[in-house]
Scaffold this active site. Structure first.
Site, PDB file in Angstrom:
ATOM      1  N   ASP A   7       0.861  -1.164   0.060  1.00 16.08           N
ATOM      2  CA  ASP A   7      -0.120   0.087   0.014  1.00 16.08           C
ATOM      3  C   ASP A   7       0.890   1.240  -0.070  1.00 16.08           C
ATOM      4  OD1 ASP A   7      -2.195   1.821   0.343  1.00 16.08           O
ATOM      5  OD2 ASP A   7      -2.159   1.615   2.506  1.00 16.08           O
ATOM      6  N   GLU A  69      -1.462  -1.304  -4.914  1.00 17.96           N
ATOM      7  CA  GLU A  69      -2.747  -0.515  -5.047  1.00 17.96           C
ATOM      8  C   GLU A  69      -2.344   0.347  -6.222  1.00 17.96           C
ATOM      9  OE1 GLU A  69      -5.471   2.794  -2.650  1.00 17.96           O
ATOM     10  OE2 GLU A  69      -4.452   0.926  -1.614  1.00 17.96           O
ATOM     11  N   ASP A 141      -2.461   0.974   7.453  1.00 20.14           N
ATOM     12  CA  ASP A 141      -1.573   0.601   6.270  1.00 20.14           C
ATOM     13  C   ASP A 141      -1.211  -0.614   6.033  1.00 20.14           C
ATOM     14  OD1 ASP A 141      -1.291   3.720   5.286  1.00 20.14           O
ATOM     15  OD2 ASP A 141      -0.356   3.752   7.396  1.00 20.14           O
TER      16      ASP A 141
END
EC number: 3.1.21.10
Length: 182
Positions: A7, A69, A141
């Site tokens: 991420d 992502e 996160d």
């Protein structure tokens, strides 16, 4: 198969590693790579910390594939550009380690993990904890990164099987063709 989820973030990048054994997922590790100790104006230094941190995670956990992502344009274009650079540093670290990189949107990850694309951070954390049978909630996160790894375990491996079936003339394990059993 070890799957690494990333991420990306310029200040905090989450990572999560899951092991997929058939339909079963097992938590391996998760955490964050932080650049908050550096001057905010030191963009090259921050990108180097991210690059080195991702390379260290890859060396330590030896994943076979990574899931990152996809970033979309925010209200603040400058923030989007900075996030894109952080993402680029992470992806460069992954491909320089000879890893295949799959990419998923936040909506795809939330849908795969929580069942719907508008799930909030807390819902993603709860579902990651349940799916991986964790004793406590992972950080935001790390939870998103684990969610990306879970997404690839469910979506990416299914897509790979479909691609292989397509290359084999539509056959899957010799038992199915065009959706009908033989």
């Amino acid at each position: 198969m070890h799957i690494l989820g990333i991420d990306p973030g310029l200040q905090i990048t989450g990572f999560g590693v899951v092991d997929m054994d058939g339909p079963h997922l097992r938590y391996v590790a998760s955490g964050t790579i932080k650049t908050t100790h550096l001057d905010t104006k030191d963009l090259p230094g921050r990108l180097k910390v991210l690059f080195d941190g991702v390379r260290e995670v890859v060396q330590r956990y030896q994943p076979e594939v990574a899931s990152v992502e996809i970033v979309f344009v925010n209200v603040n274009p400058q923030a989007t550009l900075l996030l894109g650079q952080a993402r680029g540093a992470c992806i460069t670290a992954l491909v320089s380690s000879d890893l295949a990189v799959a990419e998923y949107t936040a909506l795809q990850m939330k849908k795969a993990v929580a069942g719907y694309g508008k799930a909030g951070k807390a819902e993603v954390q709860q579902m990651v904890m349940r799916l991986l049978k964790l004793p406590s909630l992972p950080g935001k996160d790390a939870a998103d990164a684990l969610g990306l790894a879970i997404t690839h375990a469910h979506v990416g491996t299914a897509m790979a099987r479909l691609a292989l079936a397509s290359e084999a003339g539509g056959k899957m394990d010799g038992n199915y063709r065009a959706g009908r059993s033989r």
